[in-house]
Design an enzyme around this catalytic site. Structure first.
Site, PDB file in Angstrom:
ATOM      1  N   ASP A 110       0.864  -1.182   0.000  1.00 54.05           N
ATOM      2  CA  ASP A 110       0.000   0.000   0.000  1.00 54.05           C
ATOM      3  C   ASP A 110       0.902   1.234   0.000  1.00 54.05           C
ATOM      4  O   ASP A 110       2.137   1.130  -0.128  1.00 54.05           O
ATOM      5  CB  ASP A 110      -1.001  -0.031   1.179  1.00 54.05           C
ATOM      6  CG  ASP A 110      -0.367   0.325   2.533  1.00 54.05           C
ATOM      7  OD1 ASP A 110       0.868   0.464   2.610  1.00 54.05           O
ATOM      8  OD2 ASP A 110      -1.122   0.455   3.517  1.00 54.05           O
ATOM      9  N   CYS A 164       3.229  -2.703   4.114  1.00 52.46           N
ATOM     10  CA  CYS A 164       2.358  -1.572   4.431  1.00 52.46           C
ATOM     11  C   CYS A 164       3.116  -0.724   5.449  1.00 52.46           C
ATOM     12  O   CYS A 164       4.341  -0.868   5.562  1.00 52.46           O
ATOM     13  CB  CYS A 164       0.984  -2.029   4.924  1.00 52.46           C
ATOM     14  SG  CYS A 164       0.963  -2.921   6.491  1.00 52.46           S
ATOM     15  N   THR A 215       3.183  -0.724   8.753  1.00 52.85           N
ATOM     16  CA  THR A 215       3.771  -1.553   9.811  1.00 52.85           C
ATOM     17  C   THR A 215       4.100  -2.968   9.355  1.00 52.85           C
ATOM     18  O   THR A 215       4.838  -3.686  10.043  1.00 52.85           O
ATOM     19  CB  THR A 215       2.771  -1.698  10.977  1.00 52.85           C
ATOM     20  OG1 THR A 215       1.566  -2.262  10.441  1.00 52.85           O
ATOM     21  CG2 THR A 215       2.472  -0.362  11.628  1.00 52.85           C
ATOM     22  N   HIS A 226      11.313 -22.568  10.431  1.00 48.40           N
ATOM     23  CA  HIS A 226      10.327 -23.233  11.298  1.00 48.40           C
ATOM     24  C   HIS A 226       8.884 -23.106  10.814  1.00 48.40           C
ATOM     25  O   HIS A 226       8.097 -24.030  11.022  1.00 48.40           O
ATOM     26  CB  HIS A 226      10.419 -22.679  12.721  1.00 48.40           C
ATOM     27  CG  HIS A 226      11.631 -23.180  13.465  1.00 48.40           C
ATOM     28  ND1 HIS A 226      11.818 -22.970  14.808  1.00 48.40           N
ATOM     29  CD2 HIS A 226      12.714 -23.886  13.038  1.00 48.40           C
ATOM     30  CE1 HIS A 226      12.959 -23.530  15.184  1.00 48.40           C
ATOM     31  NE2 HIS A 226      13.530 -24.078  14.127  1.00 48.40           N
ATOM     32  N   HIS A 261       8.549 -29.474  12.580  1.00 49.18           N
ATOM     33  CA  HIS A 261       7.966 -28.213  12.108  1.00 49.18           C
ATOM     34  C   HIS A 261       6.894 -28.472  11.050  1.00 49.18           C
ATOM     35  O   HIS A 261       5.912 -27.737  10.968  1.00 49.18           O
ATOM     36  CB  HIS A 261       9.061 -27.290  11.580  1.00 49.18           C
ATOM     37  CG  HIS A 261      10.095 -27.010  12.617  1.00 49.18           C
ATOM     38  ND1 HIS A 261       9.816 -26.323  13.773  1.00 49.18           N
ATOM     39  CD2 HIS A 261      11.396 -27.393  12.706  1.00 49.18           C
ATOM     40  CE1 HIS A 261      10.905 -26.268  14.523  1.00 49.18           C
ATOM     41  NE2 HIS A 261      11.878 -26.913  13.904  1.00 49.18           N
TER      42      HIS A 261
HETATM   43  C1  RB5 Z   1      -2.027   3.105   6.301  1.00 43.96           C
HETATM   44  O1  RB5 Z   1      -1.996   4.396   6.801  1.00 43.96           O
HETATM   45  C2  RB5 Z   1      -1.592   2.120   7.361  1.00 43.96           C
HETATM   46  O2  RB5 Z   1      -2.622   1.902   8.249  1.00 43.96           O
HETATM   47  C3  RB5 Z   1      -1.157   0.827   6.718  1.00 43.96           C
HETATM   48  O3  RB5 Z   1      -0.094   1.067   5.851  1.00 43.96           O
HETATM   49  C4  RB5 Z   1      -0.666  -0.266   7.655  1.00 43.96           C
HETATM   50  O4  RB5 Z   1       0.318   0.196   8.521  1.00 43.96           O
HETATM   51  C5  RB5 Z   1      -1.683  -1.046   8.344  1.00 43.96           C
HETATM   52  O5  RB5 Z   1      -1.394  -2.011   9.077  1.00 43.96           O
END
Ligand code: RB5
Length: 152
Positions: A8, A66, A68, A99, A134
């Site tokens: 994203d 994304c 995070t 694993h 595993h």
């Molecule tokens: C987008 O702003 C953010 O929420 C997305 O990139 C991600 O971190 C979601 O888990």
């Protein structure tokens, strides 16, 4: 190896570096977008596209990104047969292949740098699943999918 890549807007900052790392490893990259960080897009769409490419066999592995790494990994893991791990350090990158036989990893554009993303992708890509006990645990994960109607 054919590797699906999806991000994203929050993960887009890593995408070019990840694709470069995969090409350096000799992989063929299937870029499923997005194609810019300027427009806010929804990570489930890109997690789904990459996960479907892996689950269908069109690609062997997948890397999703994304902000995070968390949201897009949750979306990817809804697709049967996908084992997508959020990875933030070298140990996790290595162990999730050894694993968990992770066929996808998720990285955070607001968590790690593009250079570090390259390192993590290379470690995960080169690591080998150990099988044995595993494999039994992977089979148990598949059993959970089956319990809830998620079949391979
Ligand atoms: C987008 O702003 C953010 O929420 C997305 O990139 C991600 O971190 C979601 O888990």
């Amino acid at each position: 190896m054919k590797v699906a890549v999806g991000a994203d807007h929050g993960g887009y900052v890593l995408k070019e570096a990840v694709e470069a790392a995969l090409k350096e490893l000799g992989a063929e990259v299937v870029d499923l977008g997005c194609f810019g960080a300027e427009v806010s897009v929804d990570y489930p769409e890109y997690g789904l596209k990459a996960a479907q490419a892996v689950a269908s066999g069109q690609c062997d592995l997948g890397v999703v990104m994304c902000g995070t790494g968390i949201g897009i990994s949750i979306a990817a893991n809804k697709v049967p047969g996908v084992r997508c791990a959020v990875v933030t350090n070298e140990f996790m990158a290595e162990m999730t292949k050894r694993h968990n036989d992770a066929n996808m990893i998720a990285l955070g554009g607001r968590v790690i740098t593009p250079e570090y993303a390259k390192e993590l992708v290379k470690i995960w890509y080169n690591a080998q699943f150990e099988g044995g006990r595993h494999q039994r645990r992977i089979d148990q994960i598949s059993d959970i999918e089956a319990m809830y109607g998620k079949h391979d």
